[in-house]
Write an enzyme that holds these catalytic residues in place. Structure first.
Site, PDB file in Angstrom:
ATOM      1  N   ASN A   9       0.864  -1.173   0.000  1.00  0.00           N
ATOM      2  CA  ASN A   9       0.000   0.000   0.000  1.00  0.00           C
ATOM      3  C   ASN A   9       0.906   1.229   0.000  1.00  0.00           C
ATOM      4  OD1 ASN A   9      -1.793   2.052   0.571  1.00  0.00           O
ATOM      5  ND2 ASN A   9      -2.245   1.385   2.657  1.00  0.00           N
ATOM      6  N   LYS A  11       0.070   4.281  -0.239  1.00  0.00           N
ATOM      7  CA  LYS A  11      -0.564   5.462   0.356  1.00  0.00           C
ATOM      8  C   LYS A  11      -0.330   6.684  -0.553  1.00  0.00           C
ATOM      9  CE  LYS A  11      -0.021   3.236   4.767  1.00  0.00           C
ATOM     10  NZ  LYS A  11       0.105   3.344   6.200  1.00  0.00           N
ATOM     11  N   HIS A  92      -9.387   1.326   4.992  1.00  0.00           N
ATOM     12  CA  HIS A  92      -8.115   1.489   5.705  1.00  0.00           C
ATOM     13  C   HIS A  92      -8.338   2.470   6.858  1.00  0.00           C
ATOM     14  CE1 HIS A  92      -4.023   2.629   6.631  1.00  0.00           C
ATOM     15  NE2 HIS A  92      -3.630   1.538   6.002  1.00  0.00           N
ATOM     16  N   GLU A  94      -6.711   4.878   7.862  1.00  0.00           N
ATOM     17  CA  GLU A  94      -6.462   6.283   7.504  1.00  0.00           C
ATOM     18  C   GLU A  94      -7.669   6.875   6.769  1.00  0.00           C
ATOM     19  OE1 GLU A  94      -2.681   5.564   5.612  1.00  0.00           O
ATOM     20  OE2 GLU A  94      -1.850   5.064   7.565  1.00  0.00           O
ATOM     21  N   GLU A 162      -5.235  -4.877  10.688  1.00  0.00           N
ATOM     22  CA  GLU A 162      -4.218  -3.848  10.904  1.00  0.00           C
ATOM     23  C   GLU A 162      -4.487  -3.116  12.215  1.00  0.00           C
ATOM     24  OE1 GLU A 162      -2.277  -2.682   6.933  1.00  0.00           O
ATOM     25  OE2 GLU A 162      -3.985  -1.366   7.222  1.00  0.00           O
ATOM     26  N   GLY A 168       2.809   2.186  10.839  1.00  0.00           N
ATOM     27  CA  GLY A 168       3.822   3.245  10.729  1.00  0.00           C
ATOM     28  C   GLY A 168       4.546   3.569  12.017  1.00  0.00           C
ATOM     29  N   SER A 208       3.560  -2.170  10.289  1.00  0.00           N
ATOM     30  CA  SER A 208       5.003  -2.273  10.566  1.00  0.00           C
ATOM     31  C   SER A 208       5.608  -3.618  10.181  1.00  0.00           C
ATOM     32  CB  SER A 208       5.299  -1.951  12.040  1.00  0.00           C
ATOM     33  OG  SER A 208       4.964  -0.604  12.312  1.00  0.00           O
TER      34      SER A 208
END
Ligand code: PGA
Length: 248
Positions: A9, A11, A92, A94, A162, A168, A208
Site C-alpha cells: 500500500n 498510500k 483502511h 487512515e 491492521e 507506521g 510495521s
C-alpha cells in the site's frame, strides 16, 4: 490451499520516478510462488499496471460507492478496473479517520467494487485504547459484520487485520496476539459465510511489517500474507518480505 498474498500500500507516496522500483520487483519475482499486489496512488495506477506485467497485480486504495456522477475528486471502482486494477483496498484506518468512513460506507464501496469485477481488501483493526480495554475482538467483530457485503466469494474477499497502533510506528503485536485475532476472523467468516468462503478468503496482517519481522509473522496461524505500507516503497525492502512469504 489459499494463495499467499504480499500486498503493498503506497498510500500518498510515489510518482513516475518510482516505477523503476516496480520493474525491479517484477524482474526479481517473475514466477513467484505467491501473489504480489501493489496499490499505488490513483495517478500512477495505469502506468504501474502497464509496467507491472503479469507478475504483479495492481489495486486502488479506495473507491466511491457510486458508478459515476457528480462527485468531484472521487474515483469509481469501474475507473480503477479500467486503469488496470484487479483489487481495491477499502476501509483502511487512515480513510476511516481522515474521511470519517463508517462500516456502512465501506460495505457500500465494497459492493460497488465487486460489481465492477474487483477483489476487495477490507481493513479492520483496533486502537491502542481499545486493546488496553480488552475490547479488540468486539471491535473486530463489529467491523467485520458491518463492512463486508453479502456478495463476497472466497476468491474476491481479502481481510487485512491492521492494529491502528502498529501502522507506521515500528511496533507490532505479539505473535500470540496476531494469531488470536486471525483465528477469530477466520471463525467469524466461517460462521457468516460457511466453510467454503470462510476457509478460502485470505487474511493478511498489516502494521510495521518489515524484512526483519516478516518471517515470524508469516509463521502465525491463519496469516495468509501481509499488507505492507512503508516497506513496500523500495524493492530492497519489499523483496525480502515476498521471499519470506514464499518460504512460509
Ligand atoms: P506500515 O503501513 O507497513 O507502514 O505500518 C501498513 C498499512 O497501513 O497498510
Amino acid at each position: 490451499m489459499r494463495r499467499k498474498l504480499a500486498a503493498g500500500n503506497w498510500k500518498m507516496n510515489g510518482t513516475g520516478a518510482e516505477l523503476a522500483e516496480v520493474r525491479t520487483i517484477c524482474d526479481t519475482h517473475q514466477g513467484a510462488g505467491v501473489e504480489i499486489l501493489l496499490c499505488p496512488p490513483a495517478t500512477l495506477l495505469h502506468r504501474l499496471s502497464e509496467a507491472a506485467s503479469s507478475a504483479i497485480a495492481t489495486g486502488g486504495q479506495d473507491c466511491h460507492k457510486a458508478e459515476n456522477g457528480a462527485h468531484t475528486g472521487d474515483i469509481s471502482a469501474g475507473m480503477l478496473a479500467d486503469a488496470g486494477a484487479s483489487y481495491v483496498i477499502l476501509g483502511h484506518s487512515e480513510r476511516r479517520e481522515d474521511h470519517e468512513e463508517t462500516d456502512q460506507d465501506v460495505r457500500e464501496k465494497a459492493r460497488a467494487a465487486l460489481a465492477a469485477g474487483l477483489k476487495v481488501v477490507i481493513c479492520v483493526g483496533e486502537t491502542l485504547e481499545e486493546r488496553d480495554a480488552a475490547n479488540t475482538l468486539d471491535i473486530i467483530a463489529g467491523q467485520l459484520a458491518g463492512s463486508i457485503p453479502d456478495a463476497v466469494t472466497g476468491d474476491t474477499l481479502v481481510i487485512a487485520y491492521e492494529p491502528i497502533w502498529a501502522i507506521g510506528t515500528g511496533k507490532i503485536p505479539t505473535l500470540d496476539q496476531i494469531g488470536e485475532v486471525h483465528d477469530f476472523i477466520r471463525s467469524r467468516l466461517e460462521q457468516r459465510f460457511g466453510s467454503g468462503v470462510g476457509r478460502s478468503a485470505r487474511i493478511l496482517y498489516g502494521g510495521s511489517v518489515k524484512p526483519g519481522n516478516a518471517a515470524e509473522i508469516f509463521g502465525v496461524s491463519n496469516v495468509d500474507g501481509a499488507l505492507v505500507g512503508g516497506a513496500s516503497l523500495k524493492a530492497t525492502d519489499f523483496s525480502p518480505i515476498i521471499e519470506a512469504l514464499e518460504k512460509a
